[in-house]
Design a protein around this motif. Structure first.
Motif, PDB file in Angstrom:
ATOM      1  N   ARG A 192       0.845  -1.197   0.000  1.00 23.72           N
ATOM      2  CA  ARG A 192       0.000   0.000   0.000  1.00 23.72           C
ATOM      3  C   ARG A 192       0.881   1.248   0.000  1.00 23.72           C
ATOM      4  O   ARG A 192       1.909   1.290   0.673  1.00 23.72           O
ATOM      5  CB  ARG A 192      -0.885   0.021   1.249  1.00 23.72           C
ATOM      6  CG  ARG A 192      -1.737  -1.215   1.415  1.00 23.72           C
ATOM      7  CD  ARG A 192      -2.669  -1.025   2.583  1.00 23.72           C
ATOM      8  NE  ARG A 192      -3.663  -0.012   2.279  1.00 23.72           N
ATOM      9  CZ  ARG A 192      -4.099   0.899   3.138  1.00 23.72           C
ATOM     10  NH1 ARG A 192      -3.628   0.941   4.358  1.00 23.72           N
ATOM     11  NH2 ARG A 192      -5.009   1.784   2.783  1.00 23.72           N
ATOM     12  N   ARG A 193       0.420   2.251  -0.756  1.00 28.57           N
ATOM     13  CA  ARG A 193       1.096   3.553  -0.658  1.00 28.57           C
ATOM     14  C   ARG A 193       0.206   4.638  -1.243  1.00 28.57           C
ATOM     15  O   ARG A 193      -0.840   4.350  -1.841  1.00 28.57           O
ATOM     16  CB  ARG A 193       2.469   3.536  -1.315  1.00 28.57           C
ATOM     17  CG  ARG A 193       2.509   3.251  -2.768  1.00 28.57           C
ATOM     18  CD  ARG A 193       3.979   3.078  -3.203  1.00 28.57           C
ATOM     19  NE  ARG A 193       4.067   2.695  -4.591  1.00 28.57           N
ATOM     20  CZ  ARG A 193       4.119   3.555  -5.590  1.00 28.57           C
ATOM     21  NH1 ARG A 193       4.074   4.854  -5.371  1.00 28.57           N
ATOM     22  NH2 ARG A 193       4.200   3.127  -6.839  1.00 28.57           N
ATOM     23  N   GLU A 194       0.636   5.891  -1.045  1.00 31.44           N
ATOM     24  CA  GLU A 194      -0.116   7.020  -1.601  1.00 31.44           C
ATOM     25  C   GLU A 194       0.400   7.212  -3.024  1.00 31.44           C
ATOM     26  O   GLU A 194       1.381   7.907  -3.241  1.00 31.44           O
ATOM     27  CB  GLU A 194       0.126   8.249  -0.720  1.00 31.44           C
ATOM     28  CG  GLU A 194      -0.751   9.421  -1.071  1.00 31.44           C
ATOM     29  CD  GLU A 194      -0.421  10.642  -0.219  1.00 31.44           C
ATOM     30  OE1 GLU A 194      -0.250  10.505   1.005  1.00 31.44           O
ATOM     31  OE2 GLU A 194      -0.326  11.742  -0.804  1.00 31.44           O
TER      32      GLU A 194
ATOM     33  N   THR B 155      -8.038  -0.328  -2.248  1.00 30.91           N
ATOM     34  CA  THR B 155      -7.487  -0.149  -0.899  1.00 30.91           C
ATOM     35  C   THR B 155      -5.949  -0.226  -0.880  1.00 30.91           C
ATOM     36  O   THR B 155      -5.344  -0.088   0.179  1.00 30.91           O
ATOM     37  CB  THR B 155      -8.068  -1.167   0.113  1.00 30.91           C
ATOM     38  OG1 THR B 155      -7.690  -2.470  -0.296  1.00 30.91           O
ATOM     39  CG2 THR B 155      -9.582  -1.062   0.194  1.00 30.91           C
TER      40      THR B 155
ATOM     41  N   TYR C 239      -4.434   2.074  -2.076  1.00 29.75           N
ATOM     42  CA  TYR C 239      -4.164   3.494  -1.823  1.00 29.75           C
ATOM     43  C   TYR C 239      -4.157   3.752  -0.322  1.00 29.75           C
ATOM     44  O   TYR C 239      -5.165   3.549   0.361  1.00 29.75           O
ATOM     45  CB  TYR C 239      -5.208   4.385  -2.511  1.00 29.75           C
ATOM     46  CG  TYR C 239      -4.823   5.841  -2.459  1.00 29.75           C
ATOM     47  CD1 TYR C 239      -4.067   6.427  -3.471  1.00 29.75           C
ATOM     48  CD2 TYR C 239      -5.179   6.620  -1.362  1.00 29.75           C
ATOM     49  CE1 TYR C 239      -3.680   7.753  -3.405  1.00 29.75           C
ATOM     50  CE2 TYR C 239      -4.797   7.950  -1.286  1.00 29.75           C
ATOM     51  CZ  TYR C 239      -4.045   8.515  -2.319  1.00 29.75           C
ATOM     52  OH  TYR C 239      -3.665   9.828  -2.238  1.00 29.75           O
ATOM     53  N   LYS C 240      -3.035   4.196   0.174  1.00 28.38           N
ATOM     54  CA  LYS C 240      -2.879   4.463   1.614  1.00 28.38           C
ATOM     55  C   LYS C 240      -3.313   5.898   1.886  1.00 28.38           C
ATOM     56  O   LYS C 240      -2.789   6.825   1.268  1.00 28.38           O
ATOM     57  CB  LYS C 240      -1.398   4.287   1.982  1.00 28.38           C
ATOM     58  CG  LYS C 240      -1.125   3.938   3.404  1.00 28.38           C
ATOM     59  CD  LYS C 240       0.369   3.639   3.514  1.00 28.38           C
ATOM     60  CE  LYS C 240       0.868   3.602   4.922  1.00 28.38           C
ATOM     61  NZ  LYS C 240       0.418   2.499   5.723  1.00 28.38           N
TER      62      LYS C 240
ATOM     63  N   GLU D 253      -5.392  -2.070   9.508  1.00 32.53           N
ATOM     64  CA  GLU D 253      -5.231  -0.681   9.061  1.00 32.53           C
ATOM     65  C   GLU D 253      -6.198  -0.380   7.897  1.00 32.53           C
ATOM     66  O   GLU D 253      -6.822   0.688   7.851  1.00 32.53           O
ATOM     67  CB  GLU D 253      -3.772  -0.500   8.609  1.00 32.53           C
ATOM     68  CG  GLU D 253      -3.401   0.845   8.059  1.00 32.53           C
ATOM     69  CD  GLU D 253      -3.292   1.922   9.139  1.00 32.53           C
ATOM     70  OE1 GLU D 253      -3.315   1.566  10.331  1.00 32.53           O
ATOM     71  OE2 GLU D 253      -3.198   3.102   8.768  1.00 32.53           O
ATOM     72  N   VAL D 254      -6.328  -1.317   6.988  1.00 33.80           N
ATOM     73  CA  VAL D 254      -7.250  -1.133   5.849  1.00 33.80           C
ATOM     74  C   VAL D 254      -8.685  -1.084   6.353  1.00 33.80           C
ATOM     75  O   VAL D 254      -9.483  -0.220   5.950  1.00 33.80           O
ATOM     76  CB  VAL D 254      -7.070  -2.272   4.809  1.00 33.80           C
ATOM     77  CG1 VAL D 254      -8.132  -2.193   3.719  1.00 33.80           C
ATOM     78  CG2 VAL D 254      -5.676  -2.213   4.198  1.00 33.80           C
TER      79      VAL D 254
ATOM     80  N   GLU E 171      -9.372   2.266   7.832  1.00 38.42           N
ATOM     81  CA  GLU E 171      -9.463   3.360   6.853  1.00 38.42           C
ATOM     82  C   GLU E 171     -10.827   3.408   6.157  1.00 38.42           C
ATOM     83  O   GLU E 171     -11.196   4.432   5.588  1.00 38.42           O
ATOM     84  CB  GLU E 171      -8.348   3.227   5.802  1.00 38.42           C
ATOM     85  CG  GLU E 171      -6.991   3.637   6.331  1.00 38.42           C
ATOM     86  CD  GLU E 171      -5.964   3.857   5.226  1.00 38.42           C
ATOM     87  OE1 GLU E 171      -6.344   4.070   4.061  1.00 38.42           O
ATOM     88  OE2 GLU E 171      -4.757   3.818   5.540  1.00 38.42           O
TER      89      GLU E 171
END
Ligand code: SF4
Length: 312
Positions: free
Chosen positions: A46-48, A81, A83-84, A114-115, A118
């Motif tokens: 995961r990352r932005e 998901t 996308y962080k 964490e997912v 979010e």
């Protein structure tokens, strides 16, 4: 606009403003029906991927333009998901608008706490479940190593426990792959454990990377609706309306349809409504006559009443 598209007309979400958060194609799965083609390299971290402020500014600009929007839908060119920072985007959108937010996901990362966290403030989350067994899951979704069926189901189950919004599980029905009685019953059993608010039955209507992928015929689709509705109400957006032809051969027509697949009582009512111009008394009377013929019995499946032909 780079990230925002639409609003597009969606049978399930009305006028839906799409927000694409990922470079194409970033996914944890390689589904046989994927409209984006095959996954050439799995993405599992995961990352932005893009600056969240840029994405937000496009959403705000479109909402401010006054276009009619029923849902703001986060959906990626791959697995959303990954996308962080989804929680930040959802929270910011909610600060400036009352438009509900949906997230379309394959659900493969829901085993990550964490997912799940979010996604908590989304109004609806639409994860996938296309199989009720590890073998079929591997065959249809072809996940990245480590993304097992057990982990997938566990993620969905945990998310249901923590999430208060609408959980609408999407089931892709594929001809000759997951439309058998056995496959449907296995899926219904897993769905009963997950307890979604609704099951959205969808078909591979768009070009798929594997040529054998196709849409089951209407009888199998109706059968799937019947079997899966033992777990939760089933929405089948592509469903055609029942056509009863003329009044003359009504009993045989309804018996013919019900002998091939169970008929939802409310569908039958709607079809009679068309035949009798919405005359409620006539509809009630005809339904009474059909039942009195002794050829049908009513069975309850979940929240739906179905008519089936009595066995001889
Ligand atoms: S999860 Fe969605 S994006 Fe990923 S391969 Fe399957 S259909 Fe394509």
């Amino acid at each position: 606009m780079t990230y925002v598209f639409g609003p597009v007309s969606s049978k399930r979400l009305g006028q839906s403003l799409g927000v694409d958060l990922l470079p194409s194609k970033s996914c944890t799965w390689n589904c046989i029906y994927c409209q984006l083609g095959r996954t050439t390299a799995f993405v599992t971290e995961r990352r932005e991927f893009f600056p969240k402020e840029e994405i937000l500014s496009e959403i705000l600009e479109t909402v401010a333009s006054g276009k009619p929007i029923d849902w703001i839908t986060f959906v990626g060119s791959g697995e959303t998901t990954l996308y962080k920072g989804l929680d930040w985007l959802i929270a910011e959108v909610k600060k400036i608008s009352k438009i509900p937010v949906a997230v379309i996901t394959n659900g493969s990362l829901l085993s990550d706490p964490e997912v799940r966290r979010e996604l908590l403030e989304a109004d609806a989350v639409l994860p996938s479940l296309n199989a009720g067994s590890p073998e079929l899951f591997e065959r249809i979704d072809r996940p990245a190593p480590g993304f097992t069926f057990e982990k997938h189901v566990e993620g969905l189950r945990l998310f249901r426990q923590e999430y208060r919004g609408k959980l609408w599980v999407e089931v892709m029905l594929i001809r000759g792959v997951n439309d058998s009685e056995e496959a449907l019953k296995e899926m219904a059993a897993v769905l009963a454990e997950i307890r979604p608010d609704m099951i959205h039955l969808v078909m591979p209507t768009r070009p798929a990377p594997e040529s054998f992928v196709g849409i089951p015929d209407e009888e199998l689709i109706q059968r799937a609706v019947f079997v899966l509705s033992s777990s939760a109400p089933v929405l089948h957006p592509a469903k055609g309306e029942m056509n009863l032809g003329s009044v003359g051969n009504l009993l045989d027509t309804v018996a013919g349809i019900a002998s091939r697949h169970p008929v939802q009582e409310r569908e039958l009512e709607a079809a009679l409504g068309k035949l009798f111009d919405g005359d409620a008394a006539k509809i009630r009377e005809t339904m009474g006559e059909l039942l009195a013929s002794g050829r049908f019995e009513k069975v309850r499946q979940g929240s739906e009443l179905y008519w089936i032909v009595k066995s001889a």
